[in-house]
Design a protein around this motif. Structure first.
Motif, mmCIF file in Angstrom:
data_model
loop_
_atom_site.group_PDB
_atom_site.id
_atom_site.type_symbol
_atom_site.label_atom_id
_atom_site.label_comp_id
_atom_site.label_asym_id
_atom_site.label_seq_id
_atom_site.Cartn_x
_atom_site.Cartn_y
_atom_site.Cartn_z
ATOM 1 N N TYR A 672 0.813 -1.218 0.000
ATOM 2 C CA TYR A 672 0.000 0.000 0.000
ATOM 3 C C TYR A 672 0.849 1.273 0.000
ATOM 4 N N SER A 673 2.124 1.141 0.328
ATOM 5 C CA SER A 673 2.894 2.350 0.608
ATOM 6 C C SER A 673 3.411 2.964 -0.685
ATOM 7 N N ASN A 674 3.675 4.253 -0.640
ATOM 8 C CA ASN A 674 4.252 4.903 -1.813
ATOM 9 C C ASN A 674 5.657 5.341 -1.456
ATOM 10 N N ASP A 675 6.587 4.689 -2.050
ATOM 11 C CA ASP A 675 7.969 4.980 -1.738
ATOM 12 C C ASP A 675 8.514 6.041 -2.665
ATOM 13 N N ILE A 676 9.572 6.650 -2.204
ATOM 14 C CA ILE A 676 10.186 7.732 -2.951
ATOM 15 C C ILE A 676 11.212 7.143 -3.917
ATOM 16 N N VAL A 677 11.078 7.507 -5.163
ATOM 17 C CA VAL A 677 12.035 7.038 -6.164
ATOM 18 C C VAL A 677 12.545 8.217 -6.969
ATOM 19 N N ASP B 25 4.128 -1.930 14.402
ATOM 20 C CA ASP B 25 4.679 -0.857 13.559
ATOM 21 C C ASP B 25 6.078 -1.222 13.087
ATOM 22 N N ILE B 26 6.130 -2.169 12.167
ATOM 23 C CA ILE B 26 7.438 -2.630 11.677
ATOM 24 C C ILE B 26 7.871 -1.733 10.526
ATOM 25 N N PRO B 27 8.977 -1.039 10.681
ATOM 26 C CA PRO B 27 9.381 -0.143 9.601
ATOM 27 C C PRO B 27 9.831 -0.915 8.368
ATOM 28 N N ARG B 28 9.614 -0.326 7.215
ATOM 29 C CA ARG B 28 10.015 -0.976 5.975
ATOM 30 C C ARG B 28 11.496 -0.727 5.747
ATOM 31 N N LYS B 29 12.154 -1.810 5.315
ATOM 32 C CA LYS B 29 13.595 -1.698 5.103
ATOM 33 C C LYS B 29 13.920 -1.367 3.647
ATOM 34 N N ALA B 30 15.070 -0.736 3.477
ATOM 35 C CA ALA B 30 15.685 -0.553 2.157
ATOM 36 C C ALA B 30 14.839 0.241 1.171
ATOM 37 N N VAL B 31 13.990 1.142 1.677
ATOM 38 C CA VAL B 31 13.287 2.058 0.784
ATOM 39 C C VAL B 31 13.244 3.435 1.448
#
Lengths: 1047, 521
Positions: A672-677, B25-31
């Motif tokens: 669901y998340s929008n990551d920064i690219v 609330d597990i943070p996402r890695k490598a982004v």
């Protein structure tokens, strides 16, 4: 925790304790044996404290142990016998003799977080018991589900050693994965393949929404509860052994040398000259026969079992070695499992229970299931003119030349593997497919659950249970240098890869069961919390040599298997590495159930579960999912108006249930998340002192993100009837269900332009499954002759009812080679239906294939409103593609016939499916490959224009291969088991200190009745591959010999 | 019994275990997480340049649409039918599936998205760079909506990042849309943080300036006066544009021949209000892929013409000037005026420069001169270019100011502005102006710069001037003989009640059920 809350809770707890302590001492344990009227011990008779879920069943010797509050009534029950009651006043050992008359059946079923009397069940639950599992050649519990219960379908993409089918309960309810939730002794299991089927006591399939709803967000695809065995009796040792000889069953028919040459001469792919120069005029290799052999599977199982009124212990070990039927040892599954289950009542109010499984496995596989070639497919497509081996002496010149050039040709002690001069594709000699690479995977699992049960007062049980799984796996493999043909099949260097990883999972659940009886009312309640965490971790590495314009870097320092390791890479080898990142997932849940029954006639239940997902699954505001259910049962045979026919119909119950379940399919990985690219760079127009230009890199979200993403939710309505006739000899269970799954998680949605950016996965689809299920069981005994027939039958109607409007063409599924997509997940059709051209026969003058052609119909404004059939064409367009069928059977059935006379027993198990289609993708046009004779026998030739199949050289043959010209009725019926056994008389055995000895022989998966011209209509793919046969490892025919001994 | 109490009390306590929410609330890695980005000035700046990239990306589609729809150009190409979408635009036969209309619409909303990302995630109080980012986001969004309103009428208002349940938005009302434009541009202009040039000849500013914001707002007021039927906006327009005109940071460029004013060498000259930046960086030629230069180059890619290097770069021959445009020059300023010769060239003039025609071409014998691409401004068959797209120049500000002042009752100021433009064009000063004079002056001064189509709609002249657009297209023999050939269309030309607005793209109407298509489509 805030202080006031703690104070409150302590007060509540203490006040409860005062009450409990008074009652808790007066508990008694009743143990003993249950026999029938012949004084033979009765197996699996129900033993339940009346009005509660406290209960057990008798073991193989009729033994039981049950602890109850003093003064309570114990009910003994079994199908076909009158229920007996016994008042437990003191701890003692008793013998209960059951009488055949069949007023009442009182079996129990396991439900989520508890046990229920079968007569109280208001949902739709199917049971598979140990007797349905034992002595079969199945190696995993999933395999036991197919054919034995209504409403369960098994889809498989392989029957290779160690493979397991994918179980679908009540249809396909997602575009994503639709596996049911497996719960083993209360522990949620990601896989159950490591449990030896012999260690299973029973499997309960929770099919309807209300039964499954107690598992909430994970139960949308149904739930399978597995109960493993517990120790019984005063010390028993059992050993069972099974030896199976496996061989290839049904085989597709392909062309022999003469047919092949004639065919391709017609096509013009080969010349007469080729026939004389490339063929010795006699070789006619039957590749299927050459590629497979008779192979052996053996399976040993040793168990130790004991139990008394304080506790029980069950220890078992098993060893399975299945060397598959593909020639050689490249398809092998070896497994050692162990199980230690025990429980002990340390106090009258405290019992500790632990169930543990250990598994070690090793597995190797041959390639299969790929339209671009595999060991399995090669045996169908390689030309019969090529011999399996060439010895040094009769090696043809071109192979000699290869060797002289230093090329590595593969072979074994019989010679070099024959290189085809006709089929120059990537799909090479089956043994080359097998031997050019090596791979093996190994691993171990330690699974279990340990629980403390507190029973402070008879009405209340508090359980705290810890489930755990420690999983470790590694894989290792390499690809050899080898040479087969110049175009597609050669490698001049080596590559090696290795992966290792582990998963650590635990789940902690605390729940309370309470029941209370007043007057004719029974009320019960259950409430609890659950928390689980999984940690996964893996690392992988690989090295590869290279071939740059003829400059070879071999990749490995020395060409010797002892050097085929990553550490032995040449300095210039390409190295890759991955992983090393630990990933966590966690879940947190509340759940509860309340029940009320009156006069054993009216039952009502309601459940509720709230599940919270971690951030990798759902965004924070959408984290919680709430899953309610209600169900009711009315045993109308208890009503006064029914008394007149009670002799004929002795039990009748109507069940109605409704429930909602979630599905985690398609969720996870922060979708669901929008990551920064990076979006590109923009120059400022300023030049640096070194002449380079200044840029600023633009960053922004890659996709819109979806903070509204939620669980896929199934909503299911179920109506069922349970009937028992003729003194319970005939029982019938009927169910109708409608299961609507909404908010399917779909990727690939196009947003409207004004959004300004691409879409993240969205809840954008619905799918509906409807069907009826019927289970009928007849059981009778005539003198010494006992027999039973159990049949099940179910229908399924599967439809995608909604998909986001931007997906007009559906979601693309699988394709065949480069001929286009042939399965689609599309509105108005079954999930992943087959989609392609409609074959309309052969153009009689040219031999080209003809297909139906459709023209658009437009309204006055010029908008296309539909299509109408407008004749046939040899060059169909994409708009001529239509629905061609579905790989989902609309009907499944199973039948088990059991008979016994004195020591002899006989079993026949039949199962089948129909109403579905299979696209045969075992052929291609890209090379001079062998083809199935169904595609060649009745082909068009100038002399035979009235043909059903296009000419060998038809220019549009690729389109024929993606049309319903190669779609077949997938219906099949299989005789899965014919078993004949003999049990030696007990009085004879006692002299040699053996309690039981049974020998049996069996033919498993021996007979298949189908019109499908492939290997195995049951093994044709899962999910988007459903119904597309690309050459999967088929089920073997097995001849079985087995022994069961008990000391 | 004690053990029992303790155990049971313990279990009762854990039964209600305290909130585990934090563990979930597990943070996402490598982004790089969108929720934690935009904190440093560097991160803020990276979000801002996304908008500059979007604007630069508009040029191709937006300019081609605007050229084709005027009476100044035929769509052109190798032959009629070379580019079906362009022909449809040039001949008023376009529909909701015409590519360039769809791409333009998408381009505007992409910029609006990136502006909304800034407005939704960056607090102007955070830093000076953040405050400027917010101001620029308002400016860009206001500009994008000006374009959307003037071309499509009532596009949906998207003033924040949409969530999936908001993906279907209805048309905005005229009042709300103009208010959004006014508010956005006003915020930007009054923010106090937008940059300005330091002097008239400062050519280093690549950002949007406060003066560009004022010019856009002044322009918007002129349209608001017309569309909202409120004449008070004329004065607002005149006042706002005066800020730019009197800033002394901009002037008409006279450092070289008029027709060369947009060449790379004179990038960001004193007349330029805002340009997107392109550079000839050999290490990053991929950034310069832009077919606009290829599209508008004289038709030579199939060897139809031989063009000396000193004249212009060749291309695919779209954007063909009409005889009507030449006639307008002739009628207004004489057959051989300086401005005409520096704006468009005739067959004979080019021939004299050494141009050779080899085959029949789709041509009127009239060729673009001002704004042409020179061989040193393009690469790889003209498909790369490194000339800055120009979005507004001072002459437009003067002519907008002239119109606003005339309408607001200040003909003297209007005359002064018009004469400034005429003087540079080497034309005699006038003694008085009318709206018609301003219209003609603007057509000729700014032809080929993407302003006329919106003007024609506003002035109400489109129905008359574009009535027959699309009946014929021109062909020219190598000897310069021009013939007009029927396009074969039964329906062509501007239709009243339909062509006042472009159609919403089919991709939008098919997915956004809330939007109402413009009448006639």
């Amino acid at each position: 925790m805030r202080k006031s809350l703690l104070m409150k809770m302590t007060t509540i707890a203490l006040s409860l304790l005062v009450g409990w302590s008074l009652a808790a001492q007066q508990r008694v344990t009743i143990s003993g044996v249950v026999t029938d009227d012949q004084n033979e011990p009765m197996i699996a008779a129900g033993v339940v404290q009346k009005g509660t879920t406290n209960g057990t069943i008798t073991d193989l010797d009729g033994n039981f142990t049950l602890t109850v509050p003093a003064g309570s009534v114990i009910e003994f029950s079994s199908v076909g016998y009158v229920t007996q009651e016994y008042v437990a006043t003191k701890t003692e050992t008793i013998t209960i003799k059951m009488l055949t008359d069949t007023q009442m059946i009182e079996e129990t079923v396991v439900v989520g977080y508890g046990v229920q009397k079968k007569s109280d069940v208001t949902g739709a639950i199917s049971q598979v018991k140990s007797e349905d599992i034992q002595n079969r050649t199945i190696t995993s519990p999933e395999q036991a589900l197919g054919g034995k219960t209504a409403g369960v379908q098994a889809f498989a993409s392989s029957a290779a050693p160690g493979s397991t089918p994918a179980i679908r309960i009540r249809g396909i309810s997602s575009n994503n994965d639709a596996n049911p939730l497996y719960v083993v002794d209360g522990r949620i299991a990601s896989s159950i393949a490591g449990i030896d089927p012999n260690d299973i006591e029973s499997m309960e399939v929770l099919k309807d929404g209300a039964s499954a709803a107690i598992y909430g967000a994970q139960a949308g695809n149904g739930v399978v509860l597995i109960t493993t065995r517990r120790g019984k009796g005063d010390g028993k040792i059992s050993y069972s052994f099974q030896l199976s000889s496996q061989r290839l069953g049904m085989t597709p028919q392909v062309m022999n040398s003469e047919e092949f040459l004639q065919y391709y001469l017609e096509k013009g792919s080969i010349s007469i000259n080729d026939v004389y120069t490339k063929w010795d005029q006699k070789t006619n290799t039957d590749w299927l026969k050459e590629s497979y052999e008779n192979s052996i599977m053996h399976h040993h199982n040793l168990t130790f079992s004991a139990g008394n009124d304080r506790g029980n212990l069950y220890i078992s070990g098993s060893y399975l070695d299945n060397n598959g039927m593909f020639k050689g040892d490249a398809d092998v599954y070896q497994r050692i499992t162990g199980m230690v289950n025990g429980s002990w009542k340390f106090k009258s109010w405290l019992e500790v229970q632990t169930n543990n499984q250990v598994e070690y496995y090793k597995s190797r596989n041959v390639s299969e299931g790929s339209d671009y070639g595999s060991a399995v497919l090669a045996a169908l497509q390689l030309d019969p003119m090529t011999p399996v081996y060439y010895t040094e002496e009769n090696l043809p010149d071109f192979m000699r030349q290869y060797i002289a050039e230093g090329k590595v040709l593969l072979g074994n002690e019989n010679g070099y593997y024959g290189i085809s001069q006709f089929n120059l594709s990537e799909n090479v000699h089956p043994f080359v497919q097998r031997d050019r690479s090596y791979s093996v995977s190994k691993g171990f699992n330690i699974n279990g659950s340990t629980a403390i049960n507190l029973r402070p007062i008879p009405e209340l049980t508090i359980t705290s249970r810890l489930g755990y799984r420690f999983n470790s796996y590694d894989s290792y493999g390499y690809n050899h240098d080898y040479y087969y043909n110049e175009g597609y099949a050669k490698q001049y260097y080596m590559s090696v890869n290795a992966t290792s990883g582990n998963n650590i999972y635990y789940q902690w659940e605390n729940f309370v069961n309470w029941m209370h009886q007043f007057g004719k009312h029974n009320v019960s309640a259950m409430a609890g919390v659950s928390y689980s965490q999984n940690r996964s971790y893996s690392t992988s590495a690989g090295i590869s040599g290279s071939d740059t314009g003829g400059v070879i870097d071999f990749g490995i320092k020395r060409d010797d298997p002892l050097f085929y390791y990553i550490s032995q890479a040449t300095p210039t080898a390409t190295k890759s590495a991955g992983g090393g990142q630990e990933n966590y997932s966690r879940k947190y849940s509340y759940f509860g159930r309340i029940g009320w029954s009156y006069l054993n006639r009216y039952n009502v239940q309601a459940t509720f579960r709230a599940d919270a997902a971690d951030l990798s699954v759902l965004p924070k505001p959408m984290r919680w999912g709430y899953f309610p259910s209600v169900s009711a049962g009315w045993t109308f045979s208890e009503e006064n108006f029914f008394s007149g026919i009670k002799n004929a119909v002795n039990f009748a119950k109507l069940r109605v249930s409704w429930g909602q379940n979630g599905s985690i399919a398609g969720l996870g990985n922060y979708s669901y998340s929008n990551d920064i690219v990076s979006l590109g760079q923009y120059p400022t127009g300023v030049q640096n002192s070194d002449g380079s230009w200044q840029y600023i890199i633009a960053y922004g979200p890659s996709v819109a993100g979806n903070q509204e993403l939620k669980w896929e939710t199934s909503e299911q309505f179920n109506v069922g009837v349970d009937l028992r006739f003729l003194r319970d000899r005939l029982s019938v269970t009927f169910d109708w269900f409608d299961k609507m799954t909404k908010d399917l998680i779909v990727t690939g949605v196009t947003t409207s332009t004004i959004v300004g950016v691409g879409a993240s996965p969205m809840n954008a689809g619905n799918i509906d499954n409807q069907g009826i299920e019927l289970e009928v069981r007849w059981k009778d005994q005539v003198g010494d002759f006992f027999y039973s027939i159990a049949g099940n039958f179910s229908t399924l109607r599967n439809r995608v009812t909604y998909l986001h409007p931007s997906l007009k063409d559906g979601l693309p599924g699988t394709g065949v080679r480069n001929y286009g997509t042939i399965t689609r997940f599309e509105k108005g059709y079954p999930a992943w239906h087959l989609y392609g051209y409609e074959y309309a026969g052969v153009e009689t003058t040219t031999g080209e294939a003809l297909f139906n052609h459709y023209e658009p119909v437009t309204d006055e404004a010029g908008t296309v409103t539909g299509y109408e059939l407008a004749g046939t064409t040899t060059d169909p367009a994409d708009s001529d593609k239509r629905h061609l069928g579905s790989g989902i059977p609309t009907m499944n059935y199973g039948l088990t016939f059991n008979a016994g006379w004195k020591g002899i027993d006989f079993l026949l198990f039949v199962s089948g499916a129909s109403g579905h289609q299979i696209m045969n993708a075992l052929n291609n046009i890209d090379y001079t490959s062998n083809r199935l004779t169904v595609l060649t026998k009745d082909r068009w030739t100038p002399e035979h224009t009235n043909a059903t199949v296009p000419a060998a050289g038809a220019a549009n043959f690729a389109k024929y291969l993606t049309s319903n010209g190669v779609v077949y009725d997938g219906s099949y019926m299989k005789i899965k088991q014919i078993q004949l056994g003999y049990s030696f008389p007990k009085n004879l055995l006692r002299k040699i200190l053996i309690d039981q000895l049974r020998l049996y022989v069996s033919l498993d998966d021996w007979f298949t009745f189908t019109k499908y011209p492939g290997f195995d209509p049951e093994i044709v793919g899962v999910g988007a591959n459903m119904g597309v046969d690309k050459g999967n490892y088929p089920t073997s025919r097995k001849m079985v010999f087995g022994v069961n001994i008990t000391f | 019994m004690k053990t029992k109490y303790i155990l049971i009390a313990f279990l009762t306590a854990v039964l209600a275990f305290s909130s585990c929410n934090k563990l979930l609330d597990i943070p996402r890695k490598a982004v790089i997480d969108n929720n934690t980005y935009y904190k440093t000035d560097e991160e803020v700046e990276s979000a801002v340049v996304a908008m500059y990239l979007d604007v630069r990306g508009w040029y191709y589609n937006v300019m081609l649409v605007k050229h084709c729809l005027t009476d100044d150009y035929f769509s052109g190409g190798a032959a009629h039918g070379d580019n079906v979408d362009m022909d449809a635009l040039g001949e008023f036969a376009f529909n909701s599936e015409t590519g360039q209309i769809q791409s333009s619409f998408e381009g505007y909303y992409k910029l609006i998205y990136h502006a909304n990302v800034i407005l939704g995630n960056i607090d102007p109080e955070q830093s000076k760079a953040a405050a400027r980012a917010v101001a620029e986001a308002h400016l860009f969004r206001g500009w994008a909506y000006f374009e959307l309103i003037t071309l499509w009428g009532n596009p949906p208002i998207v003033d924040h990042e949409l969530t999936p349940s908001e993906y279907q938005q209805p048309n905005g009302s005229t009042e709300d849309l103009w208010k959004l434009v006014e508010d956005d541009l006003t915020y930007a202009v009054n923010s106090g943080v937008l940059v300005s040039k330091t002097s008239l000849n400062d050519n280093t500013v690549w950002r949007v300036t406060k003066e560009y914001g004022q010019a856009l707002l002044g322009k918007a007021y002129l349209w608001m006066a017309w569309e909202l039927k409120d004449n008070s906006y004329y004065q607002k327009s005149a006042d706002m544009l005066k800020n730019v005109i009197n800033s002394e940071l901009y002037d008409l460029w006279t450092a070289g021949p008029y027709g060369d004013m947009r060449h790379m060498a004179y990038a960001q000259n004193c007349e330029s209000l805002f340009e997107s930046i392109r550079i000839n960086d050999l290490d990053n030629q991929g950034d310069n892929f832009d077919f606009y230069s290829a599209m508008v180059g004289y038709r030579s890619s199939g060897s139809e013409m031989t063009i000396p290097e000193t004249v212009a770069a060749g291309g695919w021959g779209f954007k063909v000037p009409t005889e009507d445009l030449l006639n307008a020059f002739v009628a207004y300023e004489g057959a051989d005026s300086y401005r005409r010769k520096e704006t468009i060239k005739t067959y004979d003039e080019l021939k004299a420069m050494g141009v050779v025609w080899n085959t029949l071409t789709l041509s009127t014998g009239i060729y673009t001169w001002k704004g042409r691409y020179m061989p040193d401004e393009v690469g790889f068959m003209s498909m790369l270019n490194w000339k800055n797209p120009l979005w507004m120049r001072f002459a437009e500000v003067l002519l907008l100011g002239a119109e606003a002042n005339l309408q607001a009752g200040h003909p003297d100021i209007a005359l002064q502005y018009v004469n400034r433009v005429r003087t540079r064009a080497q034309l005699p000063a006038l003694n008085g102006v009318t709206l018609d004079i301003i219209k003609t002056e603007k057509r000729l001064e700014l032809c080929g710069e993407g302003v006329r189509y919106q003007d024609l709609l506003r002035w109400g002249d489109a129905a008359t001037l574009l009535k027959n657009k699309g009946d014929v297209y021109p062909t020219m023999e190598p000897n310069g003989t021009v013939k007009y050939v029927s396009t074969g269309r039964s329906v062509y030309g501007f239709k009243v009640g339909k062509h006042e607005h472009l159609p919403y793209p089919f991709t939008e109407t098919s997915l956004n059920k809330a939007i109402k298509q413009n009448p006639g489509y």
